[in-house]
Design a protein around this motif. Structure first.
Motif, short mmCIF file in Angstrom:
data_model
loop_
_atom_site.label_atom_id
_atom_site.label_comp_id
_atom_site.label_asym_id
_atom_site.label_seq_id
_atom_site.Cartn_x
_atom_site.Cartn_y
_atom_site.Cartn_z
N GLN A 98 0.68 -1.57 0.12
CA GLN A 98 0.01 0.03 -0.05
C GLN A 98 1.27 1.36 0.01
O GLN A 98 1.75 1.54 0.64
CB GLN A 98 -1.20 -0.37 1.43
N LYS A 99 0.44 1.97 -1.22
CA LYS A 99 1.06 3.20 -0.70
C LYS A 99 -0.53 4.70 -1.28
O LYS A 99 -0.33 4.60 -2.26
CB LYS A 99 2.34 3.35 -1.96
N THR A 100 -0.54 5.61 -0.49
CA THR A 100 -1.57 6.35 -0.54
C THR A 100 -2.49 5.94 -1.11
O THR A 100 -3.34 4.26 -0.08
CB THR A 100 -0.96 7.17 -1.56
N ILE A 101 -3.68 5.80 -1.98
CA ILE A 101 -4.68 4.94 -2.51
C ILE A 101 -5.04 4.10 -3.25
O ILE A 101 -5.30 2.77 -3.59
CB ILE A 101 -5.60 6.00 -3.06
N THR A 102 -3.16 3.63 -3.51
CA THR A 102 -2.98 2.27 -4.59
C THR A 102 -2.70 1.09 -3.40
O THR A 102 -1.79 1.22 -2.40
CB THR A 102 -1.40 2.85 -4.74
N ASN A 103 -3.14 0.39 -4.18
CA ASN A 103 -3.49 -1.27 -3.00
C ASN A 103 -2.84 -2.40 -3.87
O ASN A 103 -3.58 -1.98 -5.00
CB ASN A 103 -4.24 -1.41 -2.55
N TYR A 104 -2.06 -2.98 -3.38
CA TYR A 104 -1.87 -4.50 -4.39
C TYR A 104 -1.73 -5.42 -3.28
O TYR A 104 -1.95 -5.81 -2.43
CB TYR A 104 -0.73 -4.40 -5.62
N TRP A 105 -2.59 -6.59 -4.20
CA TRP A 105 -2.73 -7.51 -3.40
C TRP A 105 -2.18 -9.40 -4.21
O TRP A 105 -2.49 -9.60 -5.38
CB TRP A 105 -4.30 -8.47 -3.63
N GLY A 106 -1.83 -9.85 -3.19
CA GLY A 106 -1.09 -10.81 -4.23
C GLY A 106 -1.97 -12.06 -3.86
O GLY A 106 -3.05 -12.44 -3.79
N GLN A 107 -1.74 -13.77 -4.90
CA GLN A 107 -3.00 -14.55 -5.21
C GLN A 107 -3.46 -15.51 -3.60
O GLN A 107 -4.10 -16.00 -3.61
CB GLN A 107 -2.39 -15.53 -6.12
N GLY A 108 -2.65 -15.13 -2.38
CA GLY A 108 -2.73 -15.63 -1.22
C GLY A 108 -1.78 -16.75 -1.75
O GLY A 108 -1.95 -17.67 -2.21
N THR A 109 -1.58 -18.04 -0.29
CA THR A 109 -1.37 -19.07 0.33
C THR A 109 -2.24 -19.36 1.08
O THR A 109 -1.86 -18.49 2.91
CB THR A 109 0.77 -18.84 0.58
N GLN A 110 -2.17 -21.31 0.66
CA GLN A 110 -2.88 -21.66 2.42
C GLN A 110 -1.99 -21.90 3.62
O GLN A 110 -0.61 -22.77 2.93
CB GLN A 110 -3.83 -23.18 1.28
N VAL A 111 -2.55 -21.48 4.46
CA VAL A 111 -1.70 -22.03 6.39
C VAL A 111 -2.73 -23.25 6.86
O VAL A 111 -3.87 -22.51 6.82
CB VAL A 111 -1.09 -20.94 6.63
N THR A 112 -2.77 -24.51 7.44
CA THR A 112 -3.48 -25.29 7.34
C THR A 112 -2.47 -25.56 9.18
O THR A 112 -1.97 -26.83 8.35
CB THR A 112 -3.82 -25.84 7.22
N VAL A 113 -3.74 -25.66 10.07
CA VAL A 113 -2.75 -25.68 11.58
C VAL A 113 -3.50 -26.95 12.13
O VAL A 113 -4.35 -26.35 12.39
CB VAL A 113 -2.31 -24.89 12.52
N SER A 114 -2.82 -28.40 11.89
CA SER A 114 -3.81 -28.77 11.93
C SER A 114 -3.37 -30.71 12.62
O SER A 114 -1.85 -30.60 11.83
CB SER A 114 -4.37 -29.77 11.09
N LEU A 115 -3.60 -31.40 13.51
CA LEU A 115 -2.99 -32.46 13.62
C LEU A 115 -2.64 -33.71 12.36
O LEU A 115 -3.91 -33.50 11.81
CB LEU A 115 -3.64 -33.77 14.77
#
Length: 115
Positions: A98-115
């Motif tokens: 983010q810079k002033t009104i500019t916003n960029y996003w990535g595609q995401g990465t899954q995090v799963t916390v489980s036994l």
């Protein structure tokens, strides 16, 4: 224009650790405030941690003391070190620039916390 690519997600047991990376392409990385957000199924996207261009940080209460955000401007990369992971940390984690009104996003990465 900035493109963000996250990596480092996966499956981990409770109490374990993961390190997420977000590599940026384009110019001006050091001028952006960088952040990590997450979205669990059925929930709204929420802020996890943010680091300003000067290196000041802010964390969600739920991750304070467990997660650390840091950046390497030479590598155009921001990281999220996650320790003592809990099942409630399970979500898709997104990188944001983010810079002033500019916003960029990535595609995401899954995090799963489980036994």
């Amino acid at each position: 224009q900035v493109q963000l690519v996250e990596s480092g997600g996966g499956l981990v047991q409770p109490g374990g650790s993961l390190k997420l990376s977000c590599a940026a392409s384009g110019s001006g990385f050091s001028l952006y405030t960088m952040g990590w957000y997450r979205q669990a199924p059925g929930k709204q996207r929420e802020l996890v941690a943010v680091i300003s261009r000067l290196g000041s940080t802010n964390y969600a209460d739920s991750v304070k003391g467990r997660f650390t955000i840091f950046r390497d401007n030479a590598k155009k990369t921001v990281y999220l070190q996650m320790n003592s992971l809990k099942p409630e940390d399970t979500a898709v984690y997104y990188c944001n620039a983010q810079k002033t009104i500019t916003n960029y996003w990535g595609q995401g990465t899954q995090v799963t916390v489980s036994l």
